[in-house]
Write an enzyme that holds these catalytic residues in place. Structure first.
Site, short mmCIF file in Angstrom:
data_model
loop_
_atom_site.label_atom_id
_atom_site.label_comp_id
_atom_site.label_asym_id
_atom_site.label_seq_id
_atom_site.Cartn_x
_atom_site.Cartn_y
_atom_site.Cartn_z
N LEU A 62 -73.52 -56.73 -88.74
CA LEU A 62 -72.39 -56.05 -88.08
C LEU A 62 -72.79 -54.68 -87.54
CD1 LEU A 62 -69.34 -56.96 -90.36
CD2 LEU A 62 -69.70 -57.53 -87.96
N ASP A 74 -78.88 -46.59 -93.06
CA ASP A 74 -79.21 -47.81 -93.80
C ASP A 74 -80.41 -47.46 -94.66
OD1 ASP A 74 -80.00 -50.68 -94.42
OD2 ASP A 74 -78.39 -51.05 -92.99
N GLY A 81 -72.30 -50.62 -95.01
CA GLY A 81 -73.46 -50.70 -95.90
C GLY A 81 -73.10 -51.31 -97.24
N SER A 119 -63.83 -57.75 -98.03
CA SER A 119 -64.21 -59.14 -97.71
C SER A 119 -63.12 -60.10 -98.15
CB SER A 119 -65.51 -59.48 -98.43
OG SER A 119 -65.78 -60.87 -98.35
N ASN A 120 -63.10 -61.25 -97.49
CA ASN A 120 -62.21 -62.33 -97.93
C ASN A 120 -62.55 -62.76 -99.36
OD1 ASN A 120 -63.80 -65.15 -97.79
ND2 ASN A 120 -64.58 -63.83 -96.18
N TYR A 152 -69.67 -60.30 -106.33
CA TYR A 152 -69.56 -59.65 -105.01
C TYR A 152 -68.09 -59.37 -104.68
CZ TYR A 152 -69.40 -59.53 -99.86
OH TYR A 152 -69.14 -59.21 -98.55
N CYS A 169 -67.48 -62.70 -89.63
CA CYS A 169 -67.69 -62.03 -88.34
C CYS A 169 -69.12 -62.29 -87.87
CB CYS A 169 -67.40 -60.53 -88.48
SG CYS A 169 -67.18 -59.72 -86.89
N ARG A 197 -64.65 -74.35 -92.32
CA ARG A 197 -63.88 -73.25 -92.94
C ARG A 197 -63.79 -72.04 -92.00
NH1 ARG A 197 -66.33 -69.06 -95.23
NH2 ARG A 197 -65.05 -67.58 -96.38
P1 NAI Z 1 -75.66 -57.29 -93.81
O1 NAI Z 1 -76.16 -57.71 -95.15
O2 NAI Z 1 -76.27 -57.88 -92.60
O3 NAI Z 1 -75.75 -55.69 -93.69
C1 NAI Z 1 -75.54 -54.82 -94.76
C2 NAI Z 1 -76.50 -53.66 -94.61
O4 NAI Z 1 -76.31 -52.79 -95.74
C3 NAI Z 1 -77.98 -54.10 -94.62
O5 NAI Z 1 -78.63 -53.64 -93.44
C4 NAI Z 1 -78.56 -53.46 -95.86
O6 NAI Z 1 -79.88 -52.98 -95.71
C5 NAI Z 1 -77.58 -52.30 -96.11
N1 NAI Z 1 -77.59 -51.94 -97.53
C6 NAI Z 1 -77.48 -52.77 -98.59
N2 NAI Z 1 -77.59 -52.06 -99.73
C7 NAI Z 1 -77.78 -50.77 -99.39
C8 NAI Z 1 -77.97 -49.57 -100.11
N3 NAI Z 1 -78.00 -49.54 -101.46
N4 NAI Z 1 -78.12 -48.41 -99.43
C9 NAI Z 1 -78.11 -48.41 -98.07
N5 NAI Z 1 -77.93 -49.52 -97.30
C10 NAI Z 1 -77.76 -50.69 -97.98
O7 NAI Z 1 -74.07 -57.55 -93.82
P2 NAI Z 1 -73.07 -57.65 -92.59
O8 NAI Z 1 -72.79 -59.06 -92.32
O9 NAI Z 1 -73.52 -56.77 -91.50
O10 NAI Z 1 -71.75 -57.04 -93.25
C11 NAI Z 1 -71.47 -55.66 -93.22
C12 NAI Z 1 -70.41 -55.34 -94.26
O11 NAI Z 1 -69.26 -56.14 -94.03
C13 NAI Z 1 -70.85 -55.65 -95.70
O12 NAI Z 1 -70.33 -54.63 -96.55
C14 NAI Z 1 -70.21 -56.97 -96.01
O13 NAI Z 1 -69.93 -57.10 -97.40
C15 NAI Z 1 -68.94 -56.90 -95.17
N6 NAI Z 1 -68.49 -58.21 -94.76
C16 NAI Z 1 -69.12 -58.89 -93.74
C17 NAI Z 1 -68.67 -60.13 -93.32
C18 NAI Z 1 -69.28 -60.84 -92.16
O14 NAI Z 1 -68.75 -61.90 -91.81
N7 NAI Z 1 -70.32 -60.35 -91.52
C19 NAI Z 1 -67.55 -60.78 -94.02
C20 NAI Z 1 -66.96 -59.99 -95.06
C21 NAI Z 1 -67.41 -58.75 -95.40
C1 15L Z 2 -68.80 -62.26 -96.59
O1 15L Z 2 -68.24 -61.46 -97.31
C2 15L Z 2 -70.23 -62.14 -96.26
O2 15L Z 2 -70.62 -60.80 -96.15
C3 15L Z 2 -70.62 -62.88 -95.00
O3 15L Z 2 -72.03 -63.00 -94.95
C4 15L Z 2 -69.98 -64.28 -94.95
O4 15L Z 2 -70.49 -65.06 -96.01
C5 15L Z 2 -68.47 -64.13 -95.07
O5 15L Z 2 -68.11 -63.36 -96.22
C6 15L Z 2 -67.74 -65.48 -95.16
O6 15L Z 2 -66.99 -65.69 -96.10
O7 15L Z 2 -67.92 -66.29 -94.25
#
Ligand code: NAI
Ligand code: 15L
Length: 264
Positions: free
Chosen positions: A13, A32, A70, A109-110, A134, A164, A172
């Site tokens: 994201l 990051d 993050g 998150s969901n 999580y 996203c 789903r």
């Molecule tokens: P991602 O895993 O691709 O990105 C998360 C980033 O956080 C990574 O670049 C990672 O290096 C960084 N990170 C992890 N631990 C860290 C730490 N201790 N210190 C600094 N940076 C750290 O995840 P994505 O898909 O980009 O999601 C972004 C956020 O949105 C997350 O918090 C995730 O839980 C939430 N989310 C995303 C969904 C999706 O569909 N993409 C769905 C639901 C929630």
């Molecule tokens: C999340 O919370 C995760 O960050 C993402 O990678 C997907 O697994 C998403 O939920 C999902 O439920 O599709």
């Protein structure tokens, strides 16, 4: 805004929103612990671990808005979730309290509500039903946002993001999918409204199939424009239909509900 902080900027994201949100501030500060590439002319890059309180305090200083992506984004060992999603969120809110309380978008998150059934439509008043460690960590983040709002007036949009990604990847996700453009439009509204408070918003596009009712946050004026229905034929053709009693069909959190505890 003068300076918008995006954490998790190396992630899925963060790397997309880096460009899509660039117009919201004079300077975008990206952070990051992984490589974020070169800074563009309107960007600053700060590499730090969210678990490092002093580094996060420096990171937040001088920012007037934060998009907090993050963190650990899937199930994993507790030590990793704890550092990024528990200690990291405490560090972020403490830094915000000390530095002018910039408005925060919290990527929940969901999986905070993953154990609601897919045949239920829930709104933002339901009790959390996390589907693993999580999900529990995201409930903790939501609680931090509420506590800092009630106690100090810190404003946060708690976004329970569905899925996203560029496209829905399975059946789903026809219900949970949110397009990048719809999410960017939501974040624009979050920073536009004069008074935000601390609402919970479900992050899904205007999908015909849905688990979530956002009517209590209609005042935000966010109108998602995309619909997963345009991908249904593609999903039907490319992904096997799961059995009717599979976790991916029963629970809103899908396979996360069946995932195990990841021991250290
Ligand atoms: P991602 O895993 O691709 O990105 C998360 C980033 O956080 C990574 O670049 C990672 O290096 C960084 N990170 C992890 N631990 C860290 C730490 N201790 N210190 C600094 N940076 C750290 O995840 P994505 O898909 O980009 O999601 C972004 C956020 O949105 C997350 O918090 C995730 O839980 C939430 N989310 C995303 C969904 C999706 O569909 N993409 C769905 C639901 C929630
Ligand atoms: C999340 O919370 C995760 O960050 C993402 O990678 C997907 O697994 C998403 O939920 C999902 O439920 O599709």
């Amino acid at each position: 805004m003068k300076r918008l902080l995006i954490t998790g900027a190396a992630g899925g994201l963060g790397s997309v929103m880096r460009d899509k949100l660039a117009h919201l501030a004079d300077t975008i500060r990206l952070s990051d612990m992984s490589d974020m590439g070169e800074a563009k002319s309107n960007e600053e890059i700060v590499t730090c671990d969210l678990g490092d309180a002093a580094a996060v305090e420096d990171l937040v200083k001088g920012c007037d808005g934060i998009v907090h992506f993050g963190g650990k984004s899937t199930e994993g060992p507790w030590s990793v979730i704890n550092n990024a999603n528990i200690q990291g969120v405490v560090n972020l809110y403490e830094a915000a309290r000390k530095h002018g309380m910039p408005r925060i978008v919290f990527a929940s998150s969901n999986h905070a509500i993953g154990f609601y059934r897919q045949d239920q439509v829930i709104d933002n008043t339901v009790y959390p039903r996390p589907d693993g460690l999580y999900g529990v960590s995201k409930v903790f983040g939501e609680a931090m946002a509420n506590a800092y709002h009630d106690k100090f007036g810190q404003e946060t949009a708690i976004v329970r993001i569905g899925s996203c990604f560029p496209e829905p990847r399975n059946h789903r996700m026809l219900s949970t999918w949110m397009s990048y453009d719809d999410f960017a439009r939501m974040i624009e509204r979050i920073f536009d409204v004069p008074k935000l408070g601390c609402p919970i918003i479900y992050g899904a596009s205007a999908n015909t199939a849905t688990f979530w009712d956002n009517s209590k946050v209609a005042w935000l004026g966010w109108q998602p424009q995309d619909n997963s229905e345009s991908y249904r034929a593609q999903v039907d053709a490319n992904t096997p239909k799961p059995a009717p009693d599979a976790p991916d069909v029963l629970w809103q959190g899908g396979m996360f509900c069946a995932d195990t505890i990841h021991e250290e």
